[in-house]
Design a protein around this motif. Structure first.
Motif, mmCIF file in Angstrom:
data_model
loop_
_atom_site.group_PDB
_atom_site.id
_atom_site.type_symbol
_atom_site.label_atom_id
_atom_site.label_comp_id
_atom_site.label_asym_id
_atom_site.label_seq_id
_atom_site.Cartn_x
_atom_site.Cartn_y
_atom_site.Cartn_z
ATOM 1 N N GLN A 8 0.889 -1.335 -0.024
ATOM 2 C CA GLN A 8 -0.043 -0.008 0.002
ATOM 3 C C GLN A 8 0.853 1.287 -0.089
ATOM 4 O O GLN A 8 0.541 2.331 -0.724
ATOM 5 C CB GLN A 8 -0.802 0.011 1.173
ATOM 6 C CG GLN A 8 -1.908 -1.435 1.275
ATOM 7 C CD GLN A 8 -2.569 -1.429 -0.018
ATOM 8 O OE1 GLN A 8 -3.407 -0.558 -0.291
ATOM 9 N NE2 GLN A 8 -2.378 -2.570 -0.539
ATOM 10 N N ALA B 264 -5.200 -2.753 -5.253
ATOM 11 C CA ALA B 264 -6.426 -2.162 -3.932
ATOM 12 C C ALA B 264 -5.707 -0.640 -3.731
ATOM 13 O O ALA B 264 -6.301 0.207 -3.409
ATOM 14 C CB ALA B 264 -6.252 -3.079 -2.887
ATOM 15 N N LEU C 117 -8.386 2.122 -4.109
ATOM 16 C CA LEU C 117 -9.132 2.058 -2.808
ATOM 17 C C LEU C 117 -8.458 3.132 -1.775
ATOM 18 O O LEU C 117 -7.300 3.416 -2.077
ATOM 19 C CB LEU C 117 -9.109 0.798 -2.170
ATOM 20 C CG LEU C 117 -9.960 -0.321 -2.952
ATOM 21 C CD1 LEU C 117 -9.846 -1.627 -2.086
ATOM 22 C CD2 LEU C 117 -11.490 0.012 -3.101
ATOM 23 N N ALA D 184 -7.094 2.759 4.162
ATOM 24 C CA ALA D 184 -7.694 1.874 5.169
ATOM 25 C C ALA D 184 -8.299 0.474 4.524
ATOM 26 O O ALA D 184 -8.250 -0.624 4.895
ATOM 27 C CB ALA D 184 -8.732 2.464 6.014
ATOM 28 N N GLU D 185 -9.114 0.667 3.278
ATOM 29 C CA GLU D 185 -9.805 -0.347 2.612
ATOM 30 C C GLU D 185 -8.579 -1.169 1.894
ATOM 31 O O GLU D 185 -8.879 -2.479 2.156
ATOM 32 C CB GLU D 185 -10.620 -0.044 1.727
ATOM 33 C CG GLU D 185 -11.810 0.823 2.157
ATOM 34 C CD GLU D 185 -12.744 1.391 1.080
ATOM 35 O OE1 GLU D 185 -12.948 0.734 0.241
ATOM 36 O OE2 GLU D 185 -13.536 2.217 1.417
ATOM 37 N N GLY D 186 -7.395 -0.460 1.370
ATOM 38 C CA GLY D 186 -6.437 -1.230 0.791
ATOM 39 C C GLY D 186 -5.691 -2.136 1.838
ATOM 40 O O GLY D 186 -5.271 -3.305 1.745
ATOM 41 N N GLU D 187 -5.510 -1.336 3.048
ATOM 42 C CA GLU D 187 -4.759 -2.160 4.093
ATOM 43 C C GLU D 187 -5.483 -3.302 4.571
ATOM 44 O O GLU D 187 -5.014 -4.562 4.776
ATOM 45 C CB GLU D 187 -4.830 -1.441 5.319
ATOM 46 C CG GLU D 187 -4.253 -2.037 6.636
ATOM 47 C CD GLU D 187 -4.143 -1.156 7.910
ATOM 48 O OE1 GLU D 187 -3.557 -1.509 8.741
ATOM 49 O OE2 GLU D 187 -4.615 0.144 7.589
ATOM 50 N N ALA D 188 -7.055 -3.467 4.559
ATOM 51 C CA ALA D 188 -7.758 -4.576 4.787
ATOM 52 C C ALA D 188 -7.325 -5.773 3.701
ATOM 53 O O ALA D 188 -7.326 -6.855 3.999
ATOM 54 C CB ALA D 188 -9.627 -4.183 4.831
ATOM 55 N N VAL D 189 -7.528 -5.029 2.529
ATOM 56 C CA VAL D 189 -7.380 -6.246 1.248
ATOM 57 C C VAL D 189 -6.109 -6.777 1.535
ATOM 58 O O VAL D 189 -5.934 -7.965 1.387
ATOM 59 C CB VAL D 189 -7.310 -5.443 -0.189
ATOM 60 C CG1 VAL D 189 -6.780 -6.480 -1.289
ATOM 61 C CG2 VAL D 189 -8.891 -4.904 -0.133
ATOM 62 N N ARG E 222 -5.850 -9.327 4.356
ATOM 63 C CA ARG E 222 -6.673 -10.702 3.949
ATOM 64 C C ARG E 222 -6.018 -11.672 2.984
ATOM 65 O O ARG E 222 -5.819 -12.732 2.964
ATOM 66 C CB ARG E 222 -8.084 -10.277 3.403
ATOM 67 C CG ARG E 222 -8.977 -11.451 2.837
ATOM 68 C CD ARG E 222 -10.175 -10.973 2.387
ATOM 69 N NE ARG E 222 -10.196 -9.979 1.344
ATOM 70 C CZ ARG E 222 -9.895 -10.088 -0.057
ATOM 71 N NH1 ARG E 222 -9.494 -11.350 -0.620
ATOM 72 N NH2 ARG E 222 -9.663 -8.912 -0.819
#
Length: 706
Positions: free
Chosen positions: A139, A241, A245, A248-253, A256
């Motif tokens: 990211q 991502a 994105l 924060a959303e990229g971090e979640a991707v 996962r």
């Protein structure tokens, strides 16, 4: 603060120092120390800025890989600390030197500013372990370097130099000096210019010049080029991502995708090889206190393809090397091929003209073997013939100086017999290089019955110096690799005589990820080379009393089908492209008829895989039970580093555990009953049978059948 991570005052600058030798890896203690140091800096408002640096020869060179297998593993503590660093309201700079890799680069990316010494190398090599960067490298790096370069670095695992990193925007400045001096001066300049914090996560990923279908193309390429590696696809998705994105959303991707890879069988296999390679360098009974023999100069007897390639390894490492040949024409040809290789590398930008000149200056050729009298190590690389090699070794025993190491590059012959021929067997060791010797990573180091401990230790250290992965083998026919390859080739040829085509055989194992199947492999190495090893083995009394054994390779040799170099072997060659040849089928059928082997049309891929690879595994187990290899991982390293066995399978013995030892034993017994076992080809290794019966793993075997 602790001895591992400290926080010291230099005027109004806080200096956070990581000291976890040898490479400042991010152990749990380092992460805890970082968290405490950041908290201390947050609490002390008298500090104007924070400098992060490491003591010793490198910045942080990666994470603690051993922790990846822990059931409670989590990257969250480290990632939370990196987020706290980026959120600090005073400038934070990283002073980089040595290697800045994996979690180390992710630490640097979380800092607001980065200054590097010119020799610094930066990279995210996690893909080599079958995973992706799990601490926001996917990211943050694209936000600094752009999606294209970031994806290239993460997907390949390659490192870049400090100046390239500066031009890419990853590093802010490159300065000469010591890390601490450079870092303090850089931070002082920031304070003088009243430069404040800046967060990488707040930036957008630059997309100028990026094709609209960039990520679609990257996903398609990952699927086509690396179908066996889920990390290839996940890396593209993580960088995508970052580009599409919010952070924060990229971090979640990323989290996962990282977790899916961490627990994947592919990553577990590749991590096994990572540790196995390091274990292979540790030889029982050889302590660190053992004095090594000096190796300041090397001699090579034989300037052919193998001898020339071996010589290049030492020249590349800056070691003066002499090549000895019996005729001027052979010597000139060998030296010319080495120069041609170096000049081709220079034409591709891999070497400078000055480097070519420097390497050739370290190499000299002569027809006089008296030149070996000044060498600390002499390696014979003559034709694979026992009588010839005994004659050569006897001569080397006479001309080499006292204390010099004498090595044989034999790939199959009895090292103890050759050692005895020298008259000084304590000085003798096998150094089995793989072709092309200047490219292949593997070096089998063969420990003779009378090899001196300091000889073995010296050669193992020298292997690292010339960039090889060394594995020790005891003395037996073919050592570890070629002994196992013999049963692999045995079944390939029986399958040919039974009716399978070379492409059918190769295709079955290549579908699992083998770099090339047995037929292509021997065609490339040379049918003549393969046949000669069988012939020499027969002279030594090692062949079974089976006229059909390796009948195909011997017939090919008789009629001059030597493989790729003659345009025909198991395959016919259209340029370098292998094509199934009806003549091979005719030869196989003729041999089958003469040896009473029934032809079939029902040979499937699963049978081919089982007969080739389960035989290979069984022989590996025998090698372990005989003490020829020290560890199961050593066998896995030999086959992944030297024979193109897929690293995502972890090597043949790691793969055996994944399949299940009981399954392998049952299938070996099946072929013994259906094909007959008059010559013991399908006899199950006692070790394999014992472990299967107890439900144990062969990868955990530690040297006893009890």
């Amino acid at each position: 603060m602790t001895d591992i991570v400290s926080l010291d005052r230099h005027g109004d600058i806080a200096v956070l120092t990581i000291s976890n030798p040898p490479v400042n890896a991010l152990s749990p203690a380092v992460v805890a120390g970082l968290t405490a140091a950041v908290a201390a800096f947050e609490a002390d408002r008298t500090y104007a800025a924070l400098l992060v640096h490491s003591s010793g020869r490198t910045f942080v060179a990666g994470g603690d890989i051993t922790s990846f297998d822990a059931p409670d593993f989590s990257a969250a503590p480290y990632n939370d600390t990196l987020a706290r660093i980026e959120a600090l309201d005073r400038p934070v700079a990283a002073a980089l030197h040595g290697t800045v890799l994996g979690g180390g680069l992710e630490l640097a990316l979380a800092c607001h500013w980065r200054v590097a010494l010119p020799s610094t190398q930066l990279g995210l090599p996690e893909v080599k372990l079958g995973i992706l960067p799990g601490s926001l490298g996917t990211q943050r790096l694209p936000r600094l370097a752009g999606a294209k370069l970031a994806l290239d670095m993460i997907a390949s695992g390659r490192s870049i130099g400090a100046e390239a990193a500066r031009q890419a925007g990853i590093v802010d400045e490159v300065r000469e000096g010591t890390p601490l001096e450079v870092g303090l001066a850089f931070v002082q300049d920031l304070l003088a210019r009243r430069v404040g914090p800046r967060g990488t996560s707040e930036r957008a990923v630059p997309d100028e010049g990026l094709p609209a279908d960039f990520f679609d193309q990257a996903l398609a390429e990952a699927a086509a080029r690396k179908p066996f590696y889920p990390s290839a696809r996940n890396i593209v998705l993580a960088v995508q991502a970052a580009a599409t994105l919010p952070f924060a959303e990229g971090e979640a991707v990323e989290a996962r995708l990282f977790e899916a890879l961490r627990v994947s069988p592919e990553s577990q296999a590749m991590r096994h090889l990572f540790f196995a390679e390091r274990q292979a360098a540790k030889i029982p009974g050889l302590g660190r206190e053992l004095a090594l023999r000096p190796v300041h100069s090397v001699g090579i007897l034989g300037a052919g393809t193998m001898g020339g390639g071996i010589a290049m390894n030492f020249v590349n490492a800056g070691i003066p090397t002499v090549l000895v040949e019996v005729t001027q024409a052979a010597l000139d040809r060998g030296l010319g091929l080495i120069r041609t290789h170096y000049e081709a590398s220079a034409a591709k930008g891999r070497l400078t003209a000055q480097q070519v000149a420097q390497r050739m200056a370290l190499l000299r050729g002569t027809l006089d073997d008296a030149a070996f009298a000044d060498c600390d190590l002499v390696i014979e690389a003559v034709f694979e013939n026992m009588d010839l090699k005994k004659q050569v070794c006897a001569r080397l025993g006479q001309v080499c100086q006292p204390g010099a190491i004498i090595a044989t590059n034999t790939s199959t012959l009895d090292v103890d017999v050759l050692a005895a021929a020298t008259g000084r067997p304590a000085d003798v060791v096998g150094m089995h290089f793989f072709s092309p010797a200047n490219v292949m990573r593997l070096l089998e180091v063969v420990r003779g019955a009378r090899t001196a401990p300091d000889v073995l230790a010296t050669v193992m250290q020298l292997a690292r110096r010339i960039g090889k992965v060394a594995v020790v083998s005891g003395v037996c026919y073919g050592f570890i690799g070629n002994r196992m390859a013999e049963v692999y080739m045995r079944e390939a040829e029986f399958l040919m005589m039974e009716g399978a085509s070379p492409s059918q055989i190769d295709g079955a194992v290549e579908a699992l990820g083998m770099a090339m199947g047995p037929c292509r492999m021997l065609d490339m190495a040379g049918i003549d080379v393969g046949a000669n090893t069988v012939i020499e083995y027969g002279k030594a009394g090692g062949l079974p009393p089976d006229d059909s054994y390796r009948a195909v390779v011997r017939r090919m040799f008789e009629i001059g089908r030597f493989g790729q170099k003659t345009g025909a072997g198991y395959y016919r060659y259209d340029g370098r492209k292998p094509v199934d040849d009806p003549e091979t089928s005719r030869i196989a059928a003729e041999l089958a008829a003469s040896h009473g082997i029934a032809r079939r049309s029902d040979i499937g891929a699963q049978e081919i895989v089982e007969r080739l690879l389960y035989s290979l595994i069984n022989e590996g187990a025998r090698i372990l039970e005989e003490g020829i290899a020290y560890r199961p991982g050593d066998i896995d390293i030999v086959w992944t580093a030297g024979y193109g066995f897929p690293d995502h399978k972890g090597g043949p013995l790691w793969m055996a555990d994944a399949i299940g030892l009981a399954t392998i034993v049952e299938r070996l017994q099946h072929y013994a009953s259906t094909r007959g076992d008059a010559f013991g080809y399908w006899r199950v290794s006692p070790l394999l049978a014992s472990l299967a019966g107890k439900g144990q793993r062969i990868s955990d075997f530690a040297g006893t059948l009890a």
